[in-house]
Design a protein around this motif. Structure first.
Motif, PDB file in Angstrom:
ATOM      1  N   ILE A  98       0.848  -1.202   0.000  1.00 25.54           N
ATOM      2  CA  ILE A  98       0.000   0.000   0.000  1.00 25.54           C
ATOM      3  C   ILE A  98       0.881   1.249   0.000  1.00 25.54           C
ATOM      4  O   ILE A  98       0.651   2.200  -0.756  1.00 25.54           O
ATOM      5  N   PHE A  99       1.896   1.256   0.850  1.00 24.53           N
ATOM      6  CA  PHE A  99       2.821   2.388   0.916  1.00 24.53           C
ATOM      7  C   PHE A  99       3.460   2.632  -0.450  1.00 24.53           C
ATOM      8  O   PHE A  99       3.482   3.761  -0.952  1.00 24.53           O
ATOM      9  N   ASN A 100       3.992   1.571  -1.060  1.00 25.57           N
ATOM     10  CA  ASN A 100       4.650   1.712  -2.368  1.00 25.57           C
ATOM     11  C   ASN A 100       3.700   2.244  -3.425  1.00 25.57           C
ATOM     12  O   ASN A 100       4.070   3.088  -4.245  1.00 25.57           O
ATOM     13  N   LYS A 101       2.451   1.778  -3.409  1.00 24.99           N
ATOM     14  CA  LYS A 101       1.469   2.234  -4.399  1.00 24.99           C
ATOM     15  C   LYS A 101       1.166   3.721  -4.220  1.00 24.99           C
ATOM     16  O   LYS A 101       1.110   4.470  -5.192  1.00 24.99           O
ATOM     17  N   LYS A 102       0.988   4.156  -2.982  1.00 24.54           N
ATOM     18  CA  LYS A 102       0.692   5.576  -2.730  1.00 24.54           C
ATOM     19  C   LYS A 102       1.900   6.450  -3.066  1.00 24.54           C
ATOM     20  O   LYS A 102       1.753   7.533  -3.622  1.00 24.54           O
ATOM     21  N   LEU A 103       3.088   5.957  -2.749  1.00 25.39           N
ATOM     22  CA  LEU A 103       4.305   6.706  -3.074  1.00 25.39           C
ATOM     23  C   LEU A 103       4.458   6.832  -4.589  1.00 25.39           C
ATOM     24  O   LEU A 103       4.745   7.907  -5.109  1.00 25.39           O
ATOM     25  N   SER A 104       4.220   5.737  -5.285  1.00 25.23           N
ATOM     26  CA  SER A 104       4.328   5.729  -6.743  1.00 25.23           C
ATOM     27  C   SER A 104       3.323   6.685  -7.374  1.00 25.23           C
ATOM     28  O   SER A 104       3.648   7.412  -8.316  1.00 25.23           O
ATOM     29  N   SER A 105       2.101   6.708  -6.852  1.00 25.94           N
ATOM     30  CA  SER A 105       1.089   7.601  -7.425  1.00 25.94           C
ATOM     31  C   SER A 105       1.457   9.068  -7.192  1.00 25.94           C
ATOM     32  O   SER A 105       1.124   9.923  -8.002  1.00 25.94           O
ATOM     33  N   SER A 106       2.173   9.347  -6.116  1.00 25.99           N
ATOM     34  CA  SER A 106       2.626  10.721  -5.871  1.00 25.99           C
ATOM     35  C   SER A 106       3.779  11.096  -6.792  1.00 25.99           C
ATOM     36  O   SER A 106       3.911  12.252  -7.191  1.00 25.99           O
ATOM     37  N   ARG A 107       4.619  10.117  -7.126  1.00 27.94           N
ATOM     38  CA  ARG A 107       5.770  10.390  -8.000  1.00 27.94           C
ATOM     39  C   ARG A 107       5.347  10.691  -9.431  1.00 27.94           C
ATOM     40  O   ARG A 107       6.130  11.223 -10.216  1.00 27.94           O
ATOM     41  N   ILE A 108       4.139  10.401  -9.778  1.00 22.68           N
ATOM     42  CA  ILE A 108       3.652  10.694 -11.131  1.00 22.68           C
ATOM     43  C   ILE A 108       3.710  12.192 -11.417  1.00 22.68           C
ATOM     44  O   ILE A 108       3.890  12.607 -12.558  1.00 22.68           O
ATOM     45  N   LEU A 109       3.637  13.004 -10.364  1.00 22.01           N
ATOM     46  CA  LEU A 109       3.691  14.459 -10.548  1.00 22.01           C
ATOM     47  C   LEU A 109       4.969  14.893 -11.266  1.00 22.01           C
ATOM     48  O   LEU A 109       4.933  15.758 -12.134  1.00 22.01           O
ATOM     49  N   ILE A 110       6.099  14.301 -10.908  1.00 17.02           N
ATOM     50  CA  ILE A 110       7.353  14.706 -11.545  1.00 17.02           C
ATOM     51  C   ILE A 110       7.344  14.320 -13.019  1.00 17.02           C
ATOM     52  O   ILE A 110       7.811  15.074 -13.868  1.00 17.02           O
ATOM     53  N   GLU A 111       6.772  13.152 -13.325  1.00 16.83           N
ATOM     54  CA  GLU A 111       6.677  12.736 -14.727  1.00 16.83           C
ATOM     55  C   GLU A 111       5.784  13.690 -15.513  1.00 16.83           C
ATOM     56  O   GLU A 111       6.097  14.051 -16.643  1.00 16.83           O
ATOM     57  N   GLN A 112       4.691  14.117 -14.901  1.00 13.80           N
ATOM     58  CA  GLN A 112       3.801  15.073 -15.556  1.00 13.80           C
ATOM     59  C   GLN A 112       4.503  16.416 -15.758  1.00 13.80           C
ATOM     60  O   GLN A 112       4.358  17.041 -16.807  1.00 13.80           O
ATOM     61  N   ALA A 113       5.270  16.852 -14.770  1.00 15.99           N
ATOM     62  CA  ALA A 113       5.971  18.134 -14.877  1.00 15.99           C
ATOM     63  C   ALA A 113       6.992  18.096 -16.012  1.00 15.99           C
ATOM     64  O   ALA A 113       7.078  19.038 -16.815  1.00 15.99           O
ATOM     65  N   PHE A 114       7.758  16.996 -16.112  1.00 15.96           N
ATOM     66  CA  PHE A 114       8.717  16.892 -17.212  1.00 15.96           C
ATOM     67  C   PHE A 114       7.986  16.779 -18.551  1.00 15.96           C
ATOM     68  O   PHE A 114       8.443  17.322 -19.555  1.00 15.96           O
ATOM     69  N   GLY A 115       6.854  16.095 -18.575  1.00 15.36           N
ATOM     70  CA  GLY A 115       6.059  16.012 -19.799  1.00 15.36           C
ATOM     71  C   GLY A 115       5.595  17.379 -20.256  1.00 15.36           C
ATOM     72  O   GLY A 115       5.669  17.709 -21.452  1.00 15.36           O
ATOM     73  N   LYS A 116       5.133  18.207 -19.318  1.00 12.24           N
ATOM     74  CA  LYS A 116       4.704  19.570 -19.662  1.00 12.24           C
ATOM     75  C   LYS A 116       5.884  20.419 -20.118  1.00 12.24           C
ATOM     76  O   LYS A 116       5.748  21.232 -21.036  1.00 12.24           O
ATOM     77  N   LEU A 117       7.024  20.242 -19.478  1.00  9.31           N
ATOM     78  CA  LEU A 117       8.221  20.992 -19.867  1.00  9.31           C
ATOM     79  C   LEU A 117       8.601  20.670 -21.308  1.00  9.31           C
ATOM     80  O   LEU A 117       8.837  21.575 -22.118  1.00  9.31           O
ATOM     81  N   ILE A 118       8.610  19.383 -21.646  1.00  9.33           N
ATOM     82  CA  ILE A 118       8.954  18.975 -23.012  1.00  9.33           C
ATOM     83  C   ILE A 118       7.871  19.417 -23.987  1.00  9.33           C
ATOM     84  O   ILE A 118       8.161  19.820 -25.112  1.00  9.33           O
ATOM     85  N   GLY A 119       6.603  19.377 -23.558  1.00 12.74           N
ATOM     86  CA  GLY A 119       5.512  19.848 -24.410  1.00 12.74           C
ATOM     87  C   GLY A 119       5.614  21.335 -24.700  1.00 12.74           C
ATOM     88  O   GLY A 119       5.330  21.796 -25.802  1.00 12.74           O
ATOM     89  N   ARG A 120       6.044  22.081 -23.705  1.00 15.57           N
ATOM     90  CA  ARG A 120       6.164  23.537 -23.852  1.00 15.57           C
ATOM     91  C   ARG A 120       7.379  23.902 -24.697  1.00 15.57           C
ATOM     92  O   ARG A 120       7.347  24.829 -25.484  1.00 15.57           O
ATOM     93  N   PHE A 121       8.458  23.173 -24.506  1.00 15.31           N
ATOM     94  CA  PHE A 121       9.698  23.428 -25.234  1.00 15.31           C
ATOM     95  C   PHE A 121      10.032  22.168 -26.031  1.00 15.31           C
ATOM     96  O   PHE A 121      10.901  21.393 -25.657  1.00 15.31           O
ATOM     97  N   ARG A 122       9.339  21.976 -27.133  1.00 14.83           N
ATOM     98  CA  ARG A 122       9.419  20.736 -27.905  1.00 14.83           C
ATOM     99  C   ARG A 122      10.822  20.377 -28.371  1.00 14.83           C
ATOM    100  O   ARG A 122      11.130  19.212 -28.556  1.00 14.83           O
ATOM    101  N   LYS A 123      11.653  21.363 -28.543  1.00 14.55           N
ATOM    102  CA  LYS A 123      13.016  21.069 -28.998  1.00 14.55           C
ATOM    103  C   LYS A 123      13.780  20.250 -27.970  1.00 14.55           C
ATOM    104  O   LYS A 123      14.731  19.569 -28.315  1.00 14.55           O
TER     105      LYS A 123
END
Length: 179
Positions: A98-123
Motif C-alpha cells: 500500500i505504501f509503495n502504491k501511494k508513493l508511486s502515485s505521488s511520483r507521477i507528478l514529476i513525470e507530468q511536470a517533465f512532460g509539460k516541460l517537453i511539451g512547452r519546449f518541444r526542442k
C-alpha cells in the motif's frame, strides 16, 4: 580537472546523455533543478552532490517544513527528508505494498511536470548535444562540489543515523497509510 571521457556520458541504454534532476511541488512547479552530471552517474550520487541533496541530508529543517519530505524512486537513498519505496523482494507485507502504491502515485507528478516541460519546449525532446571538452567544462566540472570517487557505501556508512531515522519514518508512514 579530471580527464573527460565520452563513455561516462553514455547511460544504461548506451545513449550519450546528461542527467537533469528535478523536484516539483504539488502544482507541478519546479522548485529545484540540478543538471550536468554524466548520464552514467548513479542517481543517488547526483542527489547527494546536489546543493538541495546536501541540505536535505545534513539539515532537512533548513529546506523542508517539519514532518515533510520529498519523494524519490528506489535509486535514491532513504533518509528522513527523502522517502523511497520498499524494495520488492517478493516478500512485501500488505502495508508495504500500500505504501509503495501511494508513493508511486505521488511520483507521477514529476513525470507530468517533465512532460509539460517537453511539451512547452518541444526542442528539448529532440535536442542533440554535441559533447566537447569546452562545453563540459562549463556544464559539468564547474558544478562538481563532491568527491567524484567516493561510493554509495561511503555515503551509507557516513550517514547511518540519517538512514535509520529514514527507516523509522518510512515504517511509521507505512503503518499510518495502512489504517
Amino acid at each position: 580537472m579530471p580527464k573527460l571521457d565520452r563513455n561516462m556520458f553514455c547511460n544504461r541504454k548506451q545513449v550519450p546523455s546528461v542527467i537533469l534532476q528535478g523536484i516539483v511541488d504539488a502544482n507541478l512547479m519546479f522548485i529545484d533543478i540540478f543538471a550536468g552530471w554524466p548520464g552514467r552517474s548513479h542517481d543517488a550520487r547526483v542527489y547527494r552532490c546536489s546543493k538541495i541533496g546536501q541540505k536535505i541530508i545534513n539539515d532537512p529543517e533548513s529546506v523542508l517544513p517539519p514532518s515533510c519530505h520529498i519523494i524519490g524512486d528506489g535509486a535514491y537513498p532513504l533518509t528522513e527528508g527523502l522517502m523511497i519505496p520498499f524494495k520488492d523482494n517478493g516478500r512485501l507485507t500488505r502495508e508495504q505494498k500500500i505504501f509503495n502504491k501511494k508513493l508511486s502515485s505521488s511520483r507521477i507528478l514529476i513525470e507530468q511536470a517533465f512532460g509539460k516541460l517537453i511539451g512547452r519546449f518541444r526542442k528539448l525532446k529532440y535536442a542533440y548535444m554535441c559533447i566537447t571538452e569546452i562545453h563540459l567544462k562549463y556544464l559539468i566540472w564547474d558544478n562538481f562540489d563532491c568527491d567524484p570517487v567516493s561510493t554509495e557505501i561511503d555515503f551509507l556508512e557516513s550517514n547511518e543515523e540519517e538512514a535509520i531515522s529514514g527507516l523509522e519514518k518510512r515504517n511509521m508512514l507505512c503503518n499510518l497509510l495502512a489504517l
